[in-house]
Motif scaffolding. Structure first.
Motif, PDB file in Angstrom:
ATOM      1  N   LEU A 177       0.810  -1.253  -0.099  1.00 42.37           N
ATOM      2  CA  LEU A 177       0.034  -0.154  -0.039  1.00 42.37           C
ATOM      3  C   LEU A 177       0.753   1.347  -0.133  1.00 42.37           C
ATOM      4  CD1 LEU A 177      -3.023   0.934   0.171  1.00 42.37           C
ATOM      5  CD2 LEU A 177      -2.467   1.387   2.658  1.00 42.37           C
ATOM      6  N   GLN A 178       2.066   1.215   0.632  1.00 40.36           N
ATOM      7  CA  GLN A 178       2.736   2.421   0.926  1.00 40.36           C
ATOM      8  C   GLN A 178       3.461   2.513  -0.624  1.00 40.36           C
ATOM      9  OE1 GLN A 178       2.019   3.833   3.399  1.00 40.36           O
ATOM     10  NE2 GLN A 178       1.340   1.553   4.078  1.00 40.36           N
ATOM     11  N   ILE A 179       3.735   1.502  -1.286  1.00 41.95           N
ATOM     12  CA  ILE A 179       4.489   1.738  -2.593  1.00 41.95           C
ATOM     13  C   ILE A 179       3.207   2.489  -3.582  1.00 41.95           C
ATOM     14  CG2 ILE A 179       4.919   0.375  -4.802  1.00 41.95           C
ATOM     15  CD1 ILE A 179       6.256  -1.608  -2.760  1.00 41.95           C
ATOM     16  N   ILE A 180       1.938   1.742  -3.346  1.00 43.07           N
ATOM     17  CA  ILE A 180       0.844   2.529  -4.335  1.00 43.07           C
ATOM     18  C   ILE A 180       0.838   4.130  -3.815  1.00 43.07           C
ATOM     19  CG2 ILE A 180      -1.496   2.804  -4.482  1.00 43.07           C
ATOM     20  CD1 ILE A 180      -1.460  -0.522  -4.160  1.00 43.07           C
ATOM     21  N   ALA A 181       1.003   4.520  -2.600  1.00 42.72           N
ATOM     22  CA  ALA A 181       0.935   5.679  -2.182  1.00 42.72           C
ATOM     23  C   ALA A 181       1.715   6.556  -2.739  1.00 42.72           C
ATOM     24  CB  ALA A 181       0.668   5.802  -0.717  1.00 42.72           C
ATOM     25  N   LEU A 182       3.058   5.929  -2.641  1.00 40.44           N
ATOM     26  CA  LEU A 182       4.325   6.889  -3.108  1.00 40.44           C
ATOM     27  C   LEU A 182       4.074   6.752  -4.716  1.00 40.44           C
ATOM     28  CD1 LEU A 182       6.899   5.162  -0.841  1.00 40.44           C
ATOM     29  CD2 LEU A 182       6.290   7.563  -0.906  1.00 40.44           C
ATOM     30  N   GLY A 183       3.694   5.869  -5.226  1.00 35.00           N
ATOM     31  CA  GLY A 183       3.494   6.036  -6.697  1.00 35.00           C
ATOM     32  C   GLY A 183       2.458   7.212  -7.028  1.00 35.00           C
ATOM     33  N   GLU A 184       1.718   7.549  -6.223  1.00 31.91           N
ATOM     34  CA  GLU A 184       0.685   8.521  -6.654  1.00 31.91           C
ATOM     35  C   GLU A 184       1.221   9.862  -6.809  1.00 31.91           C
ATOM     36  OE1 GLU A 184      -2.840  10.317  -7.383  1.00 31.91           O
ATOM     37  OE2 GLU A 184      -2.414   8.003  -7.224  1.00 31.91           O
ATOM     38  N   ILE A 185       2.491   9.880  -5.920  1.00 29.34           N
ATOM     39  CA  ILE A 185       3.325  11.373  -6.142  1.00 29.34           C
ATOM     40  C   ILE A 185       3.784  11.474  -7.742  1.00 29.34           C
ATOM     41  CG2 ILE A 185       5.544  12.327  -5.593  1.00 29.34           C
ATOM     42  CD1 ILE A 185       5.131  11.264  -2.816  1.00 29.34           C
ATOM     43  N   VAL A 186       4.202  10.342  -8.187  1.00 34.91           N
ATOM     44  CA  VAL A 186       4.874  10.370  -9.856  1.00 34.91           C
ATOM     45  C   VAL A 186       3.700  10.504 -10.549  1.00 34.91           C
ATOM     46  CG1 VAL A 186       6.179   8.887 -11.410  1.00 34.91           C
ATOM     47  CG2 VAL A 186       6.656   8.656  -9.068  1.00 34.91           C
ATOM     48  N   THR A 187       2.430   9.930 -10.187  1.00 39.05           N
ATOM     49  CA  THR A 187       1.242  10.273 -11.124  1.00 39.05           C
ATOM     50  C   THR A 187       0.767  11.658 -11.148  1.00 39.05           C
ATOM     51  OG1 THR A 187       0.448   7.977 -10.564  1.00 39.05           O
ATOM     52  CG2 THR A 187      -1.313   9.627 -11.371  1.00 39.05           C
ATOM     53  N   GLN A 188       0.749  12.077  -9.927  1.00 40.30           N
ATOM     54  CA  GLN A 188       0.526  13.448  -9.834  1.00 40.30           C
ATOM     55  C   GLN A 188       1.404  14.519 -10.378  1.00 40.30           C
ATOM     56  OE1 GLN A 188      -2.549  14.741  -8.600  1.00 40.30           O
ATOM     57  NE2 GLN A 188      -3.426  12.910  -8.304  1.00 40.30           N
ATOM     58  N   VAL A 189       2.596  14.405 -10.202  1.00 36.31           N
ATOM     59  CA  VAL A 189       3.724  15.214 -10.854  1.00 36.31           C
ATOM     60  C   VAL A 189       3.523  14.948 -12.498  1.00 36.31           C
ATOM     61  CG1 VAL A 189       6.268  15.240 -11.311  1.00 36.31           C
ATOM     62  CG2 VAL A 189       5.335  14.922  -8.898  1.00 36.31           C
ATOM     63  N   VAL A 190       3.479  14.018 -13.015  1.00 35.24           N
ATOM     64  CA  VAL A 190       3.129  13.800 -14.532  1.00 35.24           C
ATOM     65  C   VAL A 190       2.013  14.652 -14.970  1.00 35.24           C
ATOM     66  CG1 VAL A 190       2.734  12.255 -16.532  1.00 35.24           C
ATOM     67  CG2 VAL A 190       4.354  11.627 -14.739  1.00 35.24           C
ATOM     68  N   GLY A 191       0.869  14.599 -14.051  1.00 36.10           N
ATOM     69  CA  GLY A 191      -0.238  15.343 -14.352  1.00 36.10           C
ATOM     70  C   GLY A 191      -0.134  16.854 -14.222  1.00 36.10           C
ATOM     71  N   GLY A 192       0.766  17.209 -13.388  1.00 40.85           N
ATOM     72  CA  GLY A 192       1.007  18.544 -13.113  1.00 40.85           C
ATOM     73  C   GLY A 192       1.874  19.105 -14.231  1.00 40.85           C
ATOM     74  N   ALA A 193       3.027  18.446 -14.670  1.00 42.01           N
ATOM     75  CA  ALA A 193       3.827  18.920 -15.526  1.00 42.01           C
ATOM     76  C   ALA A 193       3.180  18.871 -16.719  1.00 42.01           C
ATOM     77  CB  ALA A 193       5.034  17.819 -15.454  1.00 42.01           C
ATOM     78  N   ARG A 194       2.166  18.112 -17.057  1.00 42.19           N
ATOM     79  CA  ARG A 194       1.693  18.221 -18.583  1.00 42.19           C
ATOM     80  C   ARG A 194       0.867  19.530 -18.620  1.00 42.19           C
ATOM     81  NH1 ARG A 194      -1.699  12.588 -20.189  1.00 42.19           N
ATOM     82  NH2 ARG A 194      -1.915  14.132 -21.835  1.00 42.19           N
ATOM     83  N   GLN A 195       0.668  20.049 -17.752  1.00 40.10           N
ATOM     84  CA  GLN A 195      -0.114  21.304 -17.942  1.00 40.10           C
ATOM     85  C   GLN A 195       0.898  22.600 -18.335  1.00 40.10           C
ATOM     86  OE1 GLN A 195      -2.600  22.355 -14.476  1.00 40.10           O
ATOM     87  NE2 GLN A 195      -2.569  20.151 -13.850  1.00 40.10           N
ATOM     88  N   GLN A 196       2.207  22.319 -18.463  1.00 37.38           N
ATOM     89  CA  GLN A 196       3.084  23.232 -18.599  1.00 37.38           C
ATOM     90  C   GLN A 196       3.876  22.876 -19.827  1.00 37.38           C
ATOM     91  OE1 GLN A 196       3.225  26.223 -16.862  1.00 37.38           O
ATOM     92  NE2 GLN A 196       1.624  25.594 -15.439  1.00 37.38           N
ATOM     93  N   ARG A 197       4.388  23.773 -20.655  1.00 38.64           N
ATOM     94  CA  ARG A 197       5.299  23.624 -21.516  1.00 38.64           C
ATOM     95  C   ARG A 197       6.624  22.969 -21.284  1.00 38.64           C
ATOM     96  NH1 ARG A 197       9.783  26.275 -23.797  1.00 38.64           N
ATOM     97  NH2 ARG A 197       9.866  26.014 -26.118  1.00 38.64           N
ATOM     98  N   LEU A 198       6.789  21.855 -21.961  1.00 32.60           N
ATOM     99  CA  LEU A 198       8.337  20.990 -21.665  1.00 32.60           C
ATOM    100  C   LEU A 198       9.441  21.768 -21.663  1.00 32.60           C
ATOM    101  CD1 LEU A 198       8.684  18.043 -20.620  1.00 32.60           C
ATOM    102  CD2 LEU A 198       9.183  17.392 -23.075  1.00 32.60           C
ATOM    103  N   SER A 199      10.175  22.067 -20.731  1.00 30.05           N
ATOM    104  CA  SER A 199      11.307  22.723 -20.422  1.00 30.05           C
ATOM    105  C   SER A 199      12.014  22.354 -19.161  1.00 30.05           C
ATOM    106  CB  SER A 199      11.106  24.327 -20.646  1.00 30.05           C
ATOM    107  OG  SER A 199      10.230  24.471 -19.569  1.00 30.05           O
ATOM    108  N   ALA A 200      13.100  22.942 -18.956  1.00 29.59           N
ATOM    109  CA  ALA A 200      13.981  22.753 -17.686  1.00 29.59           C
ATOM    110  C   ALA A 200      13.222  23.320 -16.703  1.00 29.59           C
ATOM    111  CB  ALA A 200      15.395  23.370 -18.022  1.00 29.59           C
ATOM    112  N   VAL A 201      12.407  24.327 -16.800  1.00 27.08           N
ATOM    113  CA  VAL A 201      11.850  24.968 -15.675  1.00 27.08           C
ATOM    114  C   VAL A 201      10.690  24.058 -15.015  1.00 27.08           C
ATOM    115  CG1 VAL A 201      10.369  26.833 -15.071  1.00 27.08           C
ATOM    116  CG2 VAL A 201      12.128  27.113 -16.719  1.00 27.08           C
TER     117      VAL A 201
END
Length: 375
Positions: A177-201
């Motif tokens: 369950l902790q692995i699943i919860a920690l994986g949610e961080i990656v899921t949310q990060v990918v979702g948040g980054a998709r709202q921005q233009r791909l760049s170093a920023v």
């Protein structure tokens, strides 16, 4: 199904990340977490090979899926549907416990107490549909129903020694369950980054958030995670085992809230929204580190010790994480500081001689129980 429910809760909080929504999120999260814990601990106590368990689990999973479907929109619109689905889930769990109590005389005292308490909780959840949806009365009823179930194993811990969870199966499921919860961080990060233009920023804050998740993973799995449960089997320390198990709730809660903070902050627009999301990074990270310190303390207490370097590192890390809240930081600096802090604590714990010794003790005790299941 539980993965979907936790993801729905994260999305629900992420759509309106305000301090007012935290209490509502915490209550709904506690309900879903308790449904997961009920099924998990039942299987670890009584086994998962029986036909009744398989049919009961199927029913519980279907109902959890229905719970996940209700986790959308305003609470005033969905509260009744959520209560009915969750109450039905608790009714299935109650029936499973009562069946165990009927079939196994040696487990009757403990199983029946859990069965009747869970059944009463199910009635409260179902009856709460008659109250104003999303109102204070309904939320109080839900809270009381959860507290009834949470405190029953504590009050019945003396008879609970006859039904201790399997020393290997429960830590494995809890860790998953902790692995699943920690994986949610990656899921949310990918979702948040998709709202921005791909760049170093956008890539650098996302990388820092992923490093943060990996460091928390290392911190959690660096613990001698099974010792409190092994202590219950060898010494009858049911109180320590329950403290260890219940301590996972604030850790999972903090990690899922942290996923919302790091993910949404990547796509935040206004300065006000960024300031709010900063708190959803600082305080959940502080909560996760503080909970890891508590889990460390339960293990040290079992060994007759009070503290070690890792415990202090986790506590100081929790304080420093909290101090990130009132500072004015952009997403890159916020994520970089949070990652650097967590990586530092992870290195201190990993290189602590006490961590190595506790791991060796855990291996020896596990081997002893494998040779002689009846200590």
């Amino acid at each position: 199904m539980f993965v979907v429910a936790f993801d729905q809760l994260a999305r629900r909080l992420g759509s309106a990340p305000t301090f007012e929504s935290v209490a509502e999120f915490t209550l709904l999260f506690a309900a879903v977490w308790w449904a997961w814990s009920g099924n998990t601990v039942y299987a670890a106590r009584y086994g998962n090979a029986g036909r009744l368990y398989r049919w009961g689990t199927l029913g519980e999973l279907i109902l959890v899926a229905m719970v996940a479907l209700t986790l959308r929109g305003d609470l005033g619109d969905i509260a009744g549907f959520f209560a009915l689905a969750f109450g039905a889930n608790r009714a299935v769990q109650a029936a499973l416990h009562l069946w165990v109590g009927r079939q196994s005389p040696e487990l009757r005292g403990f199983a029946r107490r859990l069965g009747w308490a869970t059944g009463l909780s199910a009635l409260v959840w179902a009856g709460s549909v008659l109250l104003p949806w999303g109102g204070q009365g309904q939320l109080v009823a839900w809270t009381l129903a959860l507290l009834l179930e949470i405190f029953t194993p504590i009050l019945a811990r003396d008879v609970g020694r006859a039904a201790l969870p399997h020393a290997g199966h429960l830590p494995e499921r809890v860790g998953l369950l902790q692995i699943i919860a920690l994986g949610e961080i990656v899921t949310q990060v990918v979702g948040g980054a998709r709202q921005q233009r791909l760049s170093a920023v956008t890539l650098l804050p996302a990388l820092c958030a992923i490093l943060l998740a990996v460091s928390l993973w290392r911190l959690y799995f660096d613990q001698a995670r099974t010792l409190p449960l092994l202590g219950a089997h060898l010494q009858g320390r049911v109180d320590t085992m329950l403290a260890w198990f219940y301590g996972h709730f604030p850790f999972t809660l903090s990690v899922v809230m942290l996923s919302v903070g790091v993910g949404q902050s990547l796509g935040s627009g206004s300065a006000r929204q960024a300031a709010v999301l900063q708190q959803f990074v600082a305080w959940p990270l502080a909560g996760a580190l503080a909970t890891l310190a508590f889990l460390r303390w339960t293990t040290l207490r079992l060994m007759g010790r009070r503290t070690d370097r890792s415990l202090w590192a986790l506590l100081v890390g929790a304080v420093l994480a909290g101090l990130l809240g009132p500072t004015d930081l952009d997403p890159l600096r916020l994520h970089a500081l949070a990652a650097a802090l967590t990586i530092t604590v992870a290195v201190l714990v990993a290189t602590d001689a006490s961590t190595r010794r506790l791991g060796q003790i855990e291996q020896r005790v596990t081997a002893r129980l494998a040779e002689d299941p009846e200590p």
